[in-house]
Design an enzyme around this catalytic site. Structure first.
Site, PDB file in Angstrom:
ATOM      1  CG  ASP A  64      -3.893 -10.046   2.067  1.00  0.00           C
ATOM      2  OD1 ASP A  64      -2.930  -9.742   3.162  1.00  0.00           O
ATOM      3  OD2 ASP A  64      -4.977  -9.718   2.115  1.00  0.00           O
ATOM      4  CG  ASP A  98      -9.863 -11.252   6.762  1.00  0.00           C
ATOM      5  OD1 ASP A  98      -9.482 -12.416   6.336  1.00  0.00           O
ATOM      6  OD2 ASP A  98      -9.366 -10.160   6.400  1.00  0.00           O
ATOM      7  CD  GLU A 115      -8.329  -8.060  -1.292  1.00  0.00           C
ATOM      8  OE1 GLU A 115      -7.587  -7.578  -1.687  1.00  0.00           O
ATOM      9  OE2 GLU A 115      -8.452  -8.758  -0.190  1.00  0.00           O
ATOM     10  CG  ASP A 121      -5.062 -10.850  -1.759  1.00  0.00           C
ATOM     11  OD1 ASP A 121      -4.026 -10.869  -2.494  1.00  0.00           O
ATOM     12  OD2 ASP A 121      -5.539 -10.025  -0.983  1.00  0.00           O
ATOM     13  CG  ASP A 176       1.555  -1.161   3.470  1.00  0.00           C
ATOM     14  OD1 ASP A 176       0.998  -0.992   4.533  1.00  0.00           O
ATOM     15  OD2 ASP A 176       1.326  -2.160   2.358  1.00  0.00           O
ATOM     16  CG  MET A 186      -1.070  -5.780  -6.508  1.00  0.00           C
ATOM     17  SD  MET A 186      -1.069  -5.055  -4.987  1.00  0.00           S
ATOM     18  CE  MET A 186      -1.828  -6.588  -4.016  1.00  0.00           C
ATOM     19  CE  LYS A 196     -12.314  -8.845   5.752  1.00  0.00           C
ATOM     20  NZ  LYS A 196     -11.377  -8.244   6.332  1.00  0.00           N
ATOM     21  CG  ASP A 208      -6.000 -11.765   6.506  1.00  0.00           C
ATOM     22  OD1 ASP A 208      -6.882 -12.294   5.860  1.00  0.00           O
ATOM     23  OD2 ASP A 208      -5.733 -10.731   6.980  1.00  0.00           O
ATOM     24  CG  HIS A 230     -11.513 -11.284   1.977  1.00  0.00           C
ATOM     25  ND1 HIS A 230     -11.155 -10.296   1.300  1.00  0.00           N
ATOM     26  CD2 HIS A 230     -10.849 -11.211   3.116  1.00  0.00           C
ATOM     27  CE1 HIS A 230     -10.278  -9.689   2.067  1.00  0.00           C
ATOM     28  NE2 HIS A 230     -10.141 -10.316   3.127  1.00  0.00           N
ATOM     29  CD  GLU A 257      -7.854 -11.933   1.892  1.00  0.00           C
ATOM     30  OE1 GLU A 257      -7.259 -10.973   1.422  1.00  0.00           O
ATOM     31  OE2 GLU A 257      -8.087 -12.320   3.113  1.00  0.00           O
ATOM     32  CG  HIS A 314      -1.821  -1.009   1.442  1.00  0.00           C
ATOM     33  ND1 HIS A 314      -1.405  -2.140   2.118  1.00  0.00           N
ATOM     34  CD2 HIS A 314      -3.015  -1.133   1.213  1.00  0.00           C
ATOM     35  CE1 HIS A 314      -2.373  -3.127   2.192  1.00  0.00           C
ATOM     36  NE2 HIS A 314      -3.577  -2.336   1.644  1.00  0.00           N
TER      37      HIS A 314
HETATM   38  C1  GLT Z   1      -5.760  -5.497   4.115  1.00  0.00           C
HETATM   39  C2  GLT Z   1      -6.949  -6.391   3.921  1.00  0.00           C
HETATM   40  C3  GLT Z   1      -6.588  -7.257   2.585  1.00  0.00           C
HETATM   41  C4  GLT Z   1      -6.368  -6.636   1.575  1.00  0.00           C
HETATM   42  C5  GLT Z   1      -5.165  -5.553   1.658  1.00  0.00           C
HETATM   43  C6  GLT Z   1      -5.063  -4.836   0.473  1.00  0.00           C
HETATM   44  S1  GLT Z   1      -5.219  -4.682   3.009  1.00  0.00           S
HETATM   45  O1  GLT Z   1      -4.874  -6.163   4.898  1.00  0.00           O
HETATM   46  O2  GLT Z   1      -7.249  -7.231   4.766  1.00  0.00           O
HETATM   47  O3  GLT Z   1      -7.416  -8.365   2.576  1.00  0.00           O
HETATM   48  O4  GLT Z   1      -5.962  -7.330   0.208  1.00  0.00           O
HETATM   49  O5  GLT Z   1      -5.771  -3.617   0.503  1.00  0.00           O
HETATM   50 MN    MN Z   2      -8.180 -10.789   4.682  1.00  0.00          MN
HETATM   51 MN    MN Z   3      -6.660  -9.459   0.923  1.00  0.00          MN
END
Ligand code: GLT
Ligand code: MN
Ligand code: MN
Length: 394
Positions: free
Chosen positions: A293, A257, A183, A247, A59, A90, A185, A259, A222, A219, A56
């Site tokens: 991600d 979420d 993306e 992702d 970041d 990206m 979610k 991750d 998500h 993702e 980002h």
């Molecule tokens: C954030 C989010 C991710 C996105 C990122 C891109 S930022 O961490 O949870 O799923 O992919 O903006």
């Molecule tokens: Mn996520």
């Molecule tokens: Mn993501």
């Protein structure tokens, strides 16, 4: 001991600065690890065998930095990329952390906030271009509501469309060859986020001025949060030629979420996803970067972060090898072939409607009772998949 599953740059694995750089804060507690500098992350990723790093705007460059400060930071980062041979495929825009986006960025009811968000995205795209990025991701974490009393969702969709259209026109005007990846979610941090799934995004994209420039960035977490199939979301995106980025991570269904490290939950889902991306079961493979991600458990120190990163990449490669073996298995092929009946016969008749095809269809003899009595042997097929996955076959 190095083995065939150790990642190398040719595998095209990428991580976000925000992923391995995550210091382990959550809504209930602060950071548990030191914050790694972007340069330390680049060095660590290169050591771990990754190909690239994504980011980002914020970041790398703090919000509100002066132009001179920005250039100094970007210069240092570029040097680290060159020193360690990493690329930036990206880039994305943080349109969710600053309080100005508390009620949305591109979907804010306040045109001043939308204007600020578009301008910030332009700056992030310029940064991405400077670093060599070809894909720009848009994750609209704040694009939603807690209460639908706040606005009519049709206004939100229109504003989102206007902002994305503005950006595609501007990018074309600059002569840049970039692709946008949206993306989805369903919720978190907002109660409900607009365009909740990859499927919603795929339709929305077709309403844009330059749909050919815009695809999706699905993702795992998500799609899994609401219990949906990531494999089906990705397959639909691939079929539409819209899988511009991905992702990869892991998630327990129905939770916030998480991750998690790729393949650390729902290994079967991960297996079929990798099989799809690698094209071992048919169709061309996905050609973009394999992006993670995800972040390390909060229990980890910095060493644990690199265990996490290596784990994501190794599991991907192990699953790819397992998928190749599964699809090369004669028993698998036999069961799949036995189920694909009359593809070149009756199947052809259905492929393109003509009045003649409709007449022929009416004349075909079809015995519903006999067809209903057929078993498909998917219990056997799935058990074979499980045995490949568990490492006892192939
Ligand atoms: C954030 C989010 C991710 C996105 C990122 C891109 S930022 O961490 O949870 O799923 O992919 O903006
Ligand atoms: Mn996520
Ligand atoms: Mn993501």
């Amino acid at each position: 001991m190095p083995d065939a599953f150790d990642p190398v740059p040719e595998d095209r694995f990428t991580f976000g600065l925000w992923t391995v750089g995550n210091p382990g804060a959550d809504p209930f507690g602060g950071p548990v690890r030191p914050r790694l500098s972007p340069e330390e992350i680049v060095a660590g990723l290169a050591r771990a065998g990754a190909w690239g790093v994504n980011l980002h705007d914020n970041d790398l460059v703090p919000f509100g930095a002066s132009a001179a400060e920005r250039d100094r930071i970007v210069g240092g980062f570029r040097k680290a990329l060159e020193d360690h041979g990493l690329v930036v495929p990206m880039a994305t825009t943080n349109l969710f952390s600053h309080p100005v986006f508390r009620d949305g960025a591109f979907t804010s009811s306040d045109a001043r906030v939308r204007a600020f968000a578009v301008r910030k995205a332009m700056g992030a795209i310029e940064l991405g271009v400077e670093l060599g990025a070809r894909t720009i991701v848009f994750w609209g974490g704040r694009e939603g509501v807690e209460s639908d009393a706040a606005r009519d969702a049709r206004d939100a969709l229109r504003w989102m469309r206007e902002c994305l259209n503005f950006l595609t026109h501007w990018v074309r005007d600059q002569g840049w060859e970039l692709r946008f990846a949206l993306e989805a979610k369903p919720n978190e941090p907002r109660g409900d986020i607009y365009l909740a799934t990859t499927g919603h995004m795929l339709h929305f994209i077709e309403t844009l001025d330059h749909p050919e420039m815009v695809g999706v960035n699905p993702e795992v977490a998500h799609e899994n949060m609401p219990g949906l199939s990531m494999v089906h979301a990705v397959a639909q995106a691939m079929e539409a030629g819209k899988l511009f980025h991905i992702d990869l991570n892991a998630q327990k269904i129905g939770r916030y979420d998480q991750d998690l490290r790729f393949g650390s939950e729902d290994q079967k889902g991960a297996f079929f996803l990798v099989r799809l991306l690698e094209g071992t079961g048919g169709y061309p493979a996905y050609e973009g970067p394999r992006h993670f991600d995800a972040h390390a458990y909060r229990t980890e120190d910095v060493d644990g972060v690199w265990d996490f990163a290596r784990g994501c990449m190794r599991t991907y490669k192990i699953l790819a090898a397992r998928a190749r073996a599964f699809d090369a298995d004669p028993e698998v092929q036999e069961i799949l072939a036995a189920n694909r009946v009359e593809e070149d016969g009756l199947g052809m008749l259905l492929r393109a409607y003509t009045p003649e095809a409709a007449r022929r269809l009416a004349a075909v003899e079809l015995d519903a009772e006999a067809l209903a009595a057929l078993g498909h042997r998917y219990e056997r097929l799935d058990q074979i998949a499980v045995e490949y996955l568990l490492g006892v076959r192939g």
